[in-house]
Structure formats: C-alpha cells, structure tokens
Design an enzyme around this catalytic site. Sequence first.
Site, PDB file in Angstrom:
ATOM      1  N   PRO A 144     -20.792 -35.523  43.862  1.00 30.33           N
ATOM      2  CA  PRO A 144     -20.373 -36.884  44.224  1.00 30.33           C
ATOM      3  C   PRO A 144     -19.933 -37.656  42.983  1.00 30.33           C
ATOM      4  O   PRO A 144     -20.377 -37.365  41.869  1.00 30.33           O
ATOM      5  CB  PRO A 144     -21.637 -37.503  44.826  1.00 30.33           C
ATOM      6  CG  PRO A 144     -22.510 -36.352  45.169  1.00 30.33           C
ATOM      7  CD  PRO A 144     -22.201 -35.286  44.178  1.00 30.33           C
ATOM      8  N   CYS A 145     -19.041 -38.622  43.152  1.00 30.71           N
ATOM      9  CA  CYS A 145     -18.592 -39.400  41.989  1.00 30.71           C
ATOM     10  C   CYS A 145     -19.497 -40.613  41.810  1.00 30.71           C
ATOM     11  O   CYS A 145     -19.380 -41.617  42.485  1.00 30.71           O
ATOM     12  CB  CYS A 145     -17.131 -39.818  42.126  1.00 30.71           C
ATOM     13  SG  CYS A 145     -16.735 -40.863  43.529  1.00 30.71           S
ATOM     14  N   GLN A 146     -20.432 -40.483  40.888  1.00 24.79           N
ATOM     15  CA  GLN A 146     -21.336 -41.580  40.553  1.00 24.79           C
ATOM     16  C   GLN A 146     -20.960 -42.091  39.170  1.00 24.79           C
ATOM     17  O   GLN A 146     -20.753 -41.321  38.242  1.00 24.79           O
ATOM     18  CB  GLN A 146     -22.784 -41.079  40.546  1.00 24.79           C
ATOM     19  CG  GLN A 146     -23.233 -40.500  41.879  1.00 24.79           C
ATOM     20  CD  GLN A 146     -24.427 -39.577  41.707  1.00 24.79           C
ATOM     21  OE1 GLN A 146     -24.320 -38.495  41.148  1.00 24.79           O
ATOM     22  NE2 GLN A 146     -25.566 -40.007  42.196  1.00 24.79           N
ATOM     23  N   LEU A 188     -11.945 -40.489  43.127  1.00 22.33           N
ATOM     24  CA  LEU A 188     -12.504 -40.339  41.783  1.00 22.33           C
ATOM     25  C   LEU A 188     -11.484 -40.734  40.717  1.00 22.33           C
ATOM     26  O   LEU A 188     -11.859 -41.197  39.627  1.00 22.33           O
ATOM     27  CB  LEU A 188     -12.961 -38.895  41.559  1.00 22.33           C
ATOM     28  CG  LEU A 188     -13.546 -38.552  40.192  1.00 22.33           C
ATOM     29  CD1 LEU A 188     -14.755 -39.425  39.876  1.00 22.33           C
ATOM     30  CD2 LEU A 188     -13.929 -37.079  40.118  1.00 22.33           C
TER      31      LEU A 188
END
Length: 416
Positions: A144-146, A188
Amino acid sequence: MKNFYSLAETADLLTVSKETLRRWDDTGKLKSTRLPNNYRVYTPESLKQYVQGKSIFELEVMDENHYIPIKPYSVLELFAGAGGMALGLEKAGMKCQLLNELDKTACKTLKTNRPDWNVVEGDVAKVCFKNYFGKIDVVTGGFPCQAFSYAGKKLGLEDARGTLFYEFARAVKETQPLMCVGENVKGLVTHDDGKTLKGMIEILSDLGYDVLEPQVLKSAYFKVPQKRERLFLIGIRRNSGIQFNYPKPMQEMMTLTDALKAGILYATDVPESPGQRYPARKKEIMDMVPPGGYWRDLPEDVQKEYMLKSYYLGGGKTGMARRISWDEPCLTLTTSPAQKQTERCHPDETRPFTVKEYARIQTFPDDWQFMGSMNQIYKQIGNAVPVNLAHAVGKEVVKALNQFMIQQELRAKFSA
C-alpha cells in the site's frame, strides 16, 4: 550491437531453417555456444563470415524463445493476496519460493490451489528473509502507498519504518535479488505531491538498485477485460547489466465479451456461480439503465431518489448505477460489486457480477478456487493483480534474466 543471438534469430539472419543450423552445429560448420538446458546461442563474432555488413546485427528479431526461462527463476512475494501476481509469474515460468500474506482466507485460497507453494501466513514485519540471501532472483509485492516523513536531505530505509514499503525494501535488502518488482495504484504517482514515490526510489537506490522510470500499465491492453491501471516500480541490481523493457501494449482492448463468453481468453462461457443480489427497489431502478449507461440515463425524479445529495454536487460519478456493456472493458473492480459509488451491473441481467464473472474479469482461470464467505471472495478478487497483467510483466522479467544469464555464461566460457 547484441551480445548474442538465439537459434531462431540466427535462422532469420542467415535465411536458413533451425534444423539446418542444428546440422551445421553438429558437423562443426557453424558452432553454437551451449548454455543451460542445452540452449544454443551465437555470438556476433561467430556469424561475421555468414552475413554482409555490420548493420544486420542491429536487427531486433522477436523470438518467443526469449520468454522461455533457461533456468527456474525464483520469486519471493509479499502481500500475495489471492495469488493474482504469483499466478501470472508462474504462467511466465517462474517459481515461487515464499509467499507472505496476512489475510487468513486469502492464505487458504493460496494453499488450496497450490499446496506446494511455501505460504507464510501472518504479519510481514515478523518474517525474516535472511535465509534466502542470494537464493532469490526477484522480490515482488503490492505494498500500500503510505506516506513517510523526510528526515534531512535524503530519505533512508529507517525513515520508512512502520510502513509496508519498509517491509518490501527490507526483503530486498535481506535477499539481494537481481530484480525487484513493486506494484501499486496509479495514485502513488501523485501521493503526497510525488514525495512518497520519490522516497521509495531513493530507498531502493541506497540498497544498490537502479530504479527504472515507474510506469502505469493499462490492464485492458494486456489481455485483461478491465480498465484497471497499475503502477509498476522496477529495480535492477546496480552494475548487473540487466536490461528490462516494460511489456508493449496490444493494439486492441479486451472487452466484457472476452471475459464472459467463449473466445480469445476462455474456451467456454463463464460457468455458473453464486453472487450478490440487489434489493427490490434498487433492482427496479437498475432495470431502467441500458448497457453502458449510468445514473444520468434514469428519469430525473429517479435520479434524485437514487443519488440523494450527490445529485446536486456535480461531477460525472460514472460508476454510480452503472451497467457495463458487452463491447467495453469492465470498470475497475472493487472489493464489492454492488457498492453505490462503484456499481458493476451485468449487461443483460439486472444483478451484480457473480464471483466467477468477477474472477474472469481479473483473468483468473476457472479452476482457481477462492476460499471464505462470498464477501471475502469478492474482496480477494477485487484486490488482486490481474493475472494476465502479471503474466505480461513476468515474461519481460524472464527475458531480461535470460539475457543476463546468457551473458554471464558467455563471459565465463570466453574468459576460461
């Protein structure tokens, strides 16, 4: 100039058959260099006397042999889900050595379909990968894009702690693969004004990997009947000489017909399976929407009833009350086929797509069994990487690794 030519390429260059080349090889007239699996290649030097002019060596002759692994390339995958990426890489001829996934039902899906896969269930932060040092060719993962905060001028691995990208990068650091393949949502690219993606690239660079320009691939151009877009992040071990090219899109898109009817993608029509149903009033409303239509095709009073406050907010909202048509790719699947914001209605029958229809739109094979409740199955399929998209990327990974292995073998032979 190329460093080597395959048997098929050499046959094209010399305008002879592959059988002739094999005979010449056996009689010593034109010797090949033999590689693992008895793979024959020819160096430019060995072909000079048979061709006119140097420019012929600039030709790029496409050869499906490039995509056949000359050794069993090993993969370590994180965030494996229900197996979309792993299955696509398997179709490309690669071998999964370890797959990690947190979700229990997704792990059951993986273990049921591939009992021989080494599926490690649980928190990736608790998995050590050091035993795989030097044994893995490719690390993959759909993290996931954190966002993570910058510390000083350059982002280091420790600054990404607490994010799942950190775990992906840690797996790369601990195993030192030849390549790493990350995939993510298109968003992203702009996440945190691009800083998140920039930070990921910097971290992989610090670990000794050259990161190619990230590219968004449109699934519908890679034998996937869906408009899903995925961002791919490719890292190559520095100074390895590996050259990777993103797969080239097909000229035509796949459509819903290709997913659910016998044809290019499947030999039979989609098999029957369970699926969600609409409440009575919603079905009455969706009955009014034509194939390819959405909420704006409803009578105005019904639009207001269905959309409520959203009716007055403007914007297209083309996923609401959406019925897919046969001659278009499906909209991107979500974790539920009947959410109001992301409606995916069958073109002829007024109902959401069944689980088998969902799976076909993601290009899973019909014999792939999904474990868990119906809602859990929809979630697994909706979160998956389309199998055929993963296959397209996997083929290019195999081609790049083949070229690398052949070059290594040639260097060893000619330096001996």
